[in-house]
Design a protein around this motif. Sequence first.
Motif, PDB file in Angstrom:
ATOM      1  N   LEU A  15       0.837  -1.200   0.000  1.00 30.21           N
ATOM      2  CA  LEU A  15       0.000   0.000   0.000  1.00 30.21           C
ATOM      3  C   LEU A  15       0.875   1.254   0.000  1.00 30.21           C
ATOM      4  O   LEU A  15       1.938   1.273   0.620  1.00 30.21           O
ATOM      5  N   PRO A  16       0.434   2.314  -0.663  1.00 30.95           N
ATOM      6  CA  PRO A  16       1.243   3.545  -0.742  1.00 30.95           C
ATOM      7  C   PRO A  16       1.444   4.193   0.625  1.00 30.95           C
ATOM      8  O   PRO A  16       0.585   4.089   1.511  1.00 30.95           O
ATOM      9  N   ARG A  17       2.584   4.852   0.777  1.00 29.74           N
ATOM     10  CA  ARG A  17       2.850   5.615   2.012  1.00 29.74           C
ATOM     11  C   ARG A  17       2.221   7.001   1.873  1.00 29.74           C
ATOM     12  O   ARG A  17       2.893   8.001   1.687  1.00 29.74           O
ATOM     13  N   GLU A  18       0.911   7.025   1.936  1.00 28.64           N
ATOM     14  CA  GLU A  18       0.177   8.270   1.760  1.00 28.64           C
ATOM     15  C   GLU A  18      -0.863   8.414   2.858  1.00 28.64           C
ATOM     16  O   GLU A  18      -1.290   7.437   3.473  1.00 28.64           O
ATOM     17  N   ARG A  19      -1.265   9.648   3.079  1.00 30.27           N
ATOM     18  CA  ARG A  19      -2.379   9.894   3.986  1.00 30.27           C
ATOM     19  C   ARG A  19      -3.687   9.621   3.255  1.00 30.27           C
ATOM     20  O   ARG A  19      -3.760   9.695   2.026  1.00 30.27           O
ATOM     21  N   VAL A  20      -4.696   9.300   4.014  1.00 28.84           N
ATOM     22  CA  VAL A  20      -6.023   9.104   3.428  1.00 28.84           C
ATOM     23  C   VAL A  20      -6.550  10.440   2.948  1.00 28.84           C
ATOM     24  O   VAL A  20      -6.566  11.429   3.694  1.00 28.84           O
ATOM     25  N   THR A  21      -6.947  10.466   1.688  1.00 29.02           N
ATOM     26  CA  THR A  21      -7.524  11.678   1.105  1.00 29.02           C
ATOM     27  C   THR A  21      -9.010  11.449   0.880  1.00 29.02           C
ATOM     28  O   THR A  21      -9.411  10.611   0.059  1.00 29.02           O
ATOM     29  N   LEU A  22      -9.829  12.183   1.603  1.00 28.76           N
ATOM     30  CA  LEU A  22     -11.276  12.035   1.495  1.00 28.76           C
ATOM     31  C   LEU A  22     -11.789  12.868   0.338  1.00 28.76           C
ATOM     32  O   LEU A  22     -11.534  14.073   0.260  1.00 28.76           O
ATOM     33  N   GLN A  23     -12.495  12.228  -0.597  1.00 30.49           N
ATOM     34  CA  GLN A  23     -13.071  12.915  -1.743  1.00 30.49           C
ATOM     35  C   GLN A  23     -14.521  13.280  -1.390  1.00 30.49           C
ATOM     36  O   GLN A  23     -15.439  12.485  -1.582  1.00 30.49           O
ATOM     37  N   ALA A  24     -14.663  14.488  -0.872  1.00 30.78           N
ATOM     38  CA  ALA A  24     -15.958  14.901  -0.321  1.00 30.78           C
ATOM     39  C   ALA A  24     -17.082  14.844  -1.352  1.00 30.78           C
ATOM     40  O   ALA A  24     -18.237  14.584  -1.011  1.00 30.78           O
ATOM     41  N   ASN A  25     -16.741  15.074  -2.624  1.00 28.19           N
ATOM     42  CA  ASN A  25     -17.782  15.078  -3.659  1.00 28.19           C
ATOM     43  C   ASN A  25     -18.363  13.692  -3.910  1.00 28.19           C
ATOM     44  O   ASN A  25     -19.405  13.546  -4.542  1.00 28.19           O
ATOM     45  N   ARG A  26     -17.670  12.643  -3.397  1.00 25.71           N
ATOM     46  CA  ARG A  26     -18.160  11.284  -3.597  1.00 25.71           C
ATOM     47  C   ARG A  26     -18.859  10.721  -2.368  1.00 25.71           C
ATOM     48  O   ARG A  26     -19.266   9.564  -2.360  1.00 25.71           O
ATOM     49  N   LEU A  27     -18.957  11.504  -1.330  1.00 28.16           N
ATOM     50  CA  LEU A  27     -19.671  11.045  -0.135  1.00 28.16           C
ATOM     51  C   LEU A  27     -21.138  10.836  -0.471  1.00 28.16           C
ATOM     52  O   LEU A  27     -21.756  11.642  -1.172  1.00 28.16           O
ATOM     53  N   ASP A  28     -21.662   9.732   0.025  1.00 25.25           N
ATOM     54  CA  ASP A  28     -23.073   9.425  -0.205  1.00 25.25           C
ATOM     55  C   ASP A  28     -23.920  10.204   0.792  1.00 25.25           C
ATOM     56  O   ASP A  28     -23.936   9.901   1.973  1.00 25.25           O
ATOM     57  N   GLY A  29     -24.619  11.223   0.297  1.00 29.30           N
ATOM     58  CA  GLY A  29     -25.409  12.052   1.192  1.00 29.30           C
ATOM     59  C   GLY A  29     -26.827  11.573   1.401  1.00 29.30           C
ATOM     60  O   GLY A  29     -27.603  12.209   2.099  1.00 29.30           O
ATOM     61  N   HIS A  30     -27.179  10.445   0.772  1.00 26.54           N
ATOM     62  CA  HIS A  30     -28.545   9.948   0.902  1.00 26.54           C
ATOM     63  C   HIS A  30     -28.790   9.388   2.299  1.00 26.54           C
ATOM     64  O   HIS A  30     -27.895   8.836   2.938  1.00 26.54           O
ATOM     65  N   ALA A  31     -30.003   9.500   2.751  1.00 24.79           N
ATOM     66  CA  ALA A  31     -30.359   8.966   4.064  1.00 24.79           C
ATOM     67  C   ALA A  31     -30.360   7.443   4.022  1.00 24.79           C
ATOM     68  O   ALA A  31     -30.597   6.822   2.985  1.00 24.79           O
ATOM     69  N   ILE A  32     -30.083   6.843   5.160  1.00 28.17           N
ATOM     70  CA  ILE A  32     -30.106   5.388   5.273  1.00 28.17           C
ATOM     71  C   ILE A  32     -31.556   4.912   5.312  1.00 28.17           C
ATOM     72  O   ILE A  32     -32.396   5.495   6.005  1.00 28.17           O
TER      73      ILE A  32
END
Length: 376
Positions: free
Chosen positions: A188-205
């Motif tokens: 695995l790459p030696r990188e920090r986790v980068t959160l892609q906010a535009n891909r967050l699922d905003g739908h309700a459960i």
Amino acid sequence: MNSDTLPAHDWRSRLKHEWLLLLFAALTLVLAVVDPQPLTRYRHWLQLPTLSGLLGLLIAIQGIRDSGLIQRLAGMMVARMHSLRGVGLLLVSMTAVLSTVLTNDVSLFLVVPLTVAIGSMSNLPILRMAVLEALAVNAGSTLSPIGNPQNLLIWQYDRIPFLSFVGHMLPVAGVMFVLVALLTWVWLPRERVTLQANRLDGHAISVSLAALSITSLIMMVLMMERGHALLGALFLIVPFALFSWRSLKQIDWLLMATFTAIFLGLGHFAALPMVSHAMDGVDFSHPFTLYLSGIVSSQLISNVPATVLLLERTPDAMALAVAVNVGGFGIVIGSLANLIALRLAKQPHGMRLFHEVSIPFLLVCATLVYAVMRMA
């Protein structure tokens, strides 16, 4: 476009890429022609309880996916983790630990969809993680008599106490897991986790679908443990047909067809007289011969049929357990859990990357495990 709306020509195009299904379907047909058998033999080879369990798990996990619960859990995990290696080690460890108590396939049905959801909203490499989780589930399930089908067969056949079985397999599972953890750290790459906010699922459960699906998953596991997998799958079909027909349509039916072809083709092949005669000529009382036979036969016919084929021919059932668990690495059919992991991940070129990693992993693991067992 969803798979349930694909036109007929697209289905034919997709089927052309299902080389494993086509290969074993062809093997099944060829053997049926050259070595006809009564219908009762085919019903035995079909392993209907296993197929029913797989269908029930597919239904429950698809419902959990459609409810949005996995996506929400993935977002919570990503928000709290800092490095890709940290996420990777956590997921690999979860997979291994769960497989000791929930069996290897159930563990993958829980962890791989979560991994896919995390990867869809971050820079976590999904395919690499799916390969690592396939390796981890083989390592973790090795430890427990109920971790995988081959261990269950041997445990019941040899009637060894539960803790004695675990104690015997502990060095083997330990070597396997250390190798998987090291591979995870290096690969695995030696990188920090980068959160892609535009891909967050905003739908309700969907609380109702999540509750139905989680209840269904628990019920299916319990029914499988009590030998009622077919009845459990039938019980699940009714409520999902009434309340979530879309989840049923999204099931990977080609995976079901692939497993059907594998069970029929490999079951018939292992029962051929020439295969039985070849096995009769091997001296399984020699430790290295048994070890190598278990690994090689697992690569050819998968480790569960290999266990059935060799169990009555070996004087040391626990040595066979070591061999067929090691044989779960390597070729994808070494353990059918490998195929489940890749299909759940749904990533291009998955089979190629899996073999580029798993075959060298088998060679290293087999050497180290044999050395450890000889020293024990």
